[in-house]
Design an enzyme around this catalytic site. Structure first.
Site, mmCIF file in Angstrom:
data_model
loop_
_atom_site.group_PDB
_atom_site.id
_atom_site.type_symbol
_atom_site.label_atom_id
_atom_site.label_comp_id
_atom_site.label_asym_id
_atom_site.label_seq_id
_atom_site.Cartn_x
_atom_site.Cartn_y
_atom_site.Cartn_z
ATOM 1 N N ALA A 18 1.076 -1.169 0.028
ATOM 2 C CA ALA A 18 0.030 0.133 0.100
ATOM 3 C C ALA A 18 0.867 1.413 -0.032
ATOM 4 O O ALA A 18 0.634 2.058 -0.559
ATOM 5 C CB ALA A 18 -0.829 0.159 1.278
ATOM 6 N N ARG A 111 4.776 -12.857 -3.919
ATOM 7 C CA ARG A 111 4.621 -11.518 -3.268
ATOM 8 C C ARG A 111 6.031 -10.630 -3.400
ATOM 9 O O ARG A 111 5.948 -9.427 -3.423
ATOM 10 C CB ARG A 111 4.286 -11.863 -1.550
ATOM 11 C CG ARG A 111 4.088 -10.574 -0.675
ATOM 12 C CD ARG A 111 3.571 -10.910 0.564
ATOM 13 N NE ARG A 111 2.173 -11.494 0.556
ATOM 14 C CZ ARG A 111 1.078 -10.863 0.428
ATOM 15 N NH1 ARG A 111 1.060 -9.636 0.650
ATOM 16 N NH2 ARG A 111 -0.190 -11.394 0.515
ATOM 17 N N TYR A 218 -0.891 -23.292 -6.674
ATOM 18 C CA TYR A 218 -0.931 -22.795 -7.984
ATOM 19 C C TYR A 218 0.706 -22.397 -8.039
ATOM 20 O O TYR A 218 1.540 -22.382 -7.456
ATOM 21 C CB TYR A 218 -1.559 -21.454 -8.065
ATOM 22 C CG TYR A 218 -1.331 -20.301 -7.183
ATOM 23 C CD1 TYR A 218 -0.291 -19.550 -6.971
ATOM 24 C CD2 TYR A 218 -2.351 -20.014 -6.118
ATOM 25 C CE1 TYR A 218 -0.086 -18.313 -6.203
ATOM 26 C CE2 TYR A 218 -2.151 -18.999 -5.031
ATOM 27 C CZ TYR A 218 -0.955 -18.497 -5.111
ATOM 28 O OH TYR A 218 -0.862 -17.098 -4.385
ATOM 29 N N ASP A 295 -3.926 -1.806 4.345
ATOM 30 C CA ASP A 295 -4.297 -2.746 5.586
ATOM 31 C C ASP A 295 -4.469 -1.895 6.760
ATOM 32 O O ASP A 295 -5.019 -2.194 7.927
ATOM 33 C CB ASP A 295 -3.275 -3.932 5.823
ATOM 34 C CG ASP A 295 -3.536 -5.131 4.983
ATOM 35 O OD1 ASP A 295 -4.342 -5.114 4.310
ATOM 36 O OD2 ASP A 295 -2.669 -5.843 4.967
#
Length: 416
Positions: A18, A111, A218, A295
């Site tokens: 963010a 990530r 995945y 968040d």
């Protein structure tokens, strides 16, 4: 101004997804942006991340989607199965029709790779990055914000973005709440895909739904890695233990699942687990010249895979709102910041609250047993592939509170 003070147009507190996205967006509008991070180095822990089209549209408009595709994977399907029987319950094809409908592809990416892409874009755009800075509070004085660091440093800015995460310190200025425990924990792991890896499902995102547990698999990094996440209801976490020695609790949680699910537990790193928290939605994120994003504003459970996606949406909507209002052709109009932050809050709060609440309910439906499991499976199987009625509100280009498809300036453009 003292030697222990510094000034900037925008101060971003927190160097996660963010914070980087917010810094990049406002730098693209022409702001002088400083981002401070408490950690000694920038980085992101964890494993795989699902980027739905509502997020990849933002990467696309910022010119970063191709970089994500270079190292990520475009799965062919999103598949749900019963973890006990192995029966397929429903699937969503993620091909050209899906991409055309939502304006961008579904991408799975490590990530740390997405974090690196955003970090490099911030550096290239000229965002000033500082580590080892812990901001303890922010106050608004006249038309400026002052952020006070633990080491005595003071940062002055026209506006502050509070992106300090789930356990946000800055949230205390707008809400007296705390993280909410879900009673569930996650173990994660990535292992190399080898000739011995079962070839089935290596092109899809697979979710196995079990009683009080689920498992997701995945591929990552162009199909070189297999990402596995196991989430289950934890008695030790309910007792207040965030970490737990041994794997007996993990193995017990999946004892009734089919062999493919139990075997997948071998892919997990068991030295650390992630307790699952969120917070209750709040309506107000703004305190004077400071707003929360990501968040810090709306932490959510992972069941909709939207945490990072909503953070990118926050940044893009703030970019939209401040363009040509705060950041004008004649320069920065400092007097419009408070109105812009409130408009951002109003544009985003209802949408993120819906995602937070829906994630909780969605997770509950995954983990049912007995008659509820039978009914859940029947409901899932009644949904045909290509039925978008459950996706449009979340992925749609015209959904309330989502960013525009494009902006006049590039977020990654060099701004002097």
């Amino acid at each position: 101004m003292s030697e222990n003070s510094s000034s900037t147009d925008v101060l971003v507190v927190g160097g996660g997804m963010a914070g980087l996205a917010g810094a990049l967006a406002l730098r693209g509008n022409g702001a002088d942006v400083t981002l401070v991070e408490v950690a000694p180095e920038f980085g992101e822990v964890g494993a795989g991340l699902q980027m739905a089209p509502n997020a990849t549209r933002t990467l696309k408009r910022w010119g970063l989607l191709e970089k994500a595709l270079e190292i990520g994977v475009q799965p062919k399907h999103l598949v749900f199965r019963d973890a006990v029987s192995g029966e397929e319950l429903t699937r969503q094809t993620l091909g050209s029709d899906f991409e055309q409908r939502y304006g961008a592809p579904y991408v799975v990416i490590h990530r740390s790779d997405l974090h690196r892409i955003l970090l490099e874009a911030c550096r290239e755009a000229g965002v000033a990055l500082q580590n080892n800075v812990k901001i303890e509070r922010v106050e608004t004085v006249s038309n400026r914000a002052r952020a006070y660091a633990a080491d005595g440093a003071v940062f002055e800015a026209d506006a502050v973005l509070g992106a300090d995460g789930l356990k946000s310190t800055l949230r205390q200025s707008v809400a007296h709440d705390g993280p909410v425990s879900s009673a569930y924990v996650a173990y994660r792991g990535t292992v190399p895909i080898t000739a011995g890896t079962p070839p089935a499902d290596l092109e899809d995102v697979i979710v196995y739904l079990g009683p009080d547990c689920h498992l997701v698999q995945y591929p990552l990094r162009k199909g070189k890695l297999l990402n596995t996440v196991a989430v289950f209801k934890s008695a030790s976490f309910e007792r207040g233990e965030e970490q737990y020695g041994g794997v007996d609790e993990l193995e017990e949680a999946y004892k009734d699942c089919m062999p493919a699910v139990r075997n997948a537990l071998q892919n997990l790193g068991t030295g650390m687990r992630w307790p699952m928290y969120d917070r209750d939605p709040i309506e107000n994120w703004v305190d004077g010249r400071m707003t929360l994003i990501g968040d810090s504003a709306h932490p959510m459970l992972q069941y909709l895979a939207q945490g990072a996606c909503q953070a990118l949406e926050d940044a893009a909507v703030l970019q939209d709102i401040t363009q040509d209002t705060v950041f004008t052709a004649d320069g920065i109009n400092n007097d419009t910041w408070e109105h812009a932050l409130k408009s951002f809050n109003e544009a985003r709060a209802a949408r993120t609250a819906r995602v937070q609440r829906t994630a909780r309910v969605w997770g509950e439906s995954w983990h049912v047993s007995g008659v509820s499991r039978v009914l859940r499976n029947l409901l899932f199987k009644s949904r045909g592939d290509g039925n978008y009625q459950y996706c449009d509100w979340l992925y749609g280009q015209d959904a309330p509170g989502v960013p525009a498809l494009s902006v006049g300036r590039s977020a990654t453009a060099s701004v002097v």
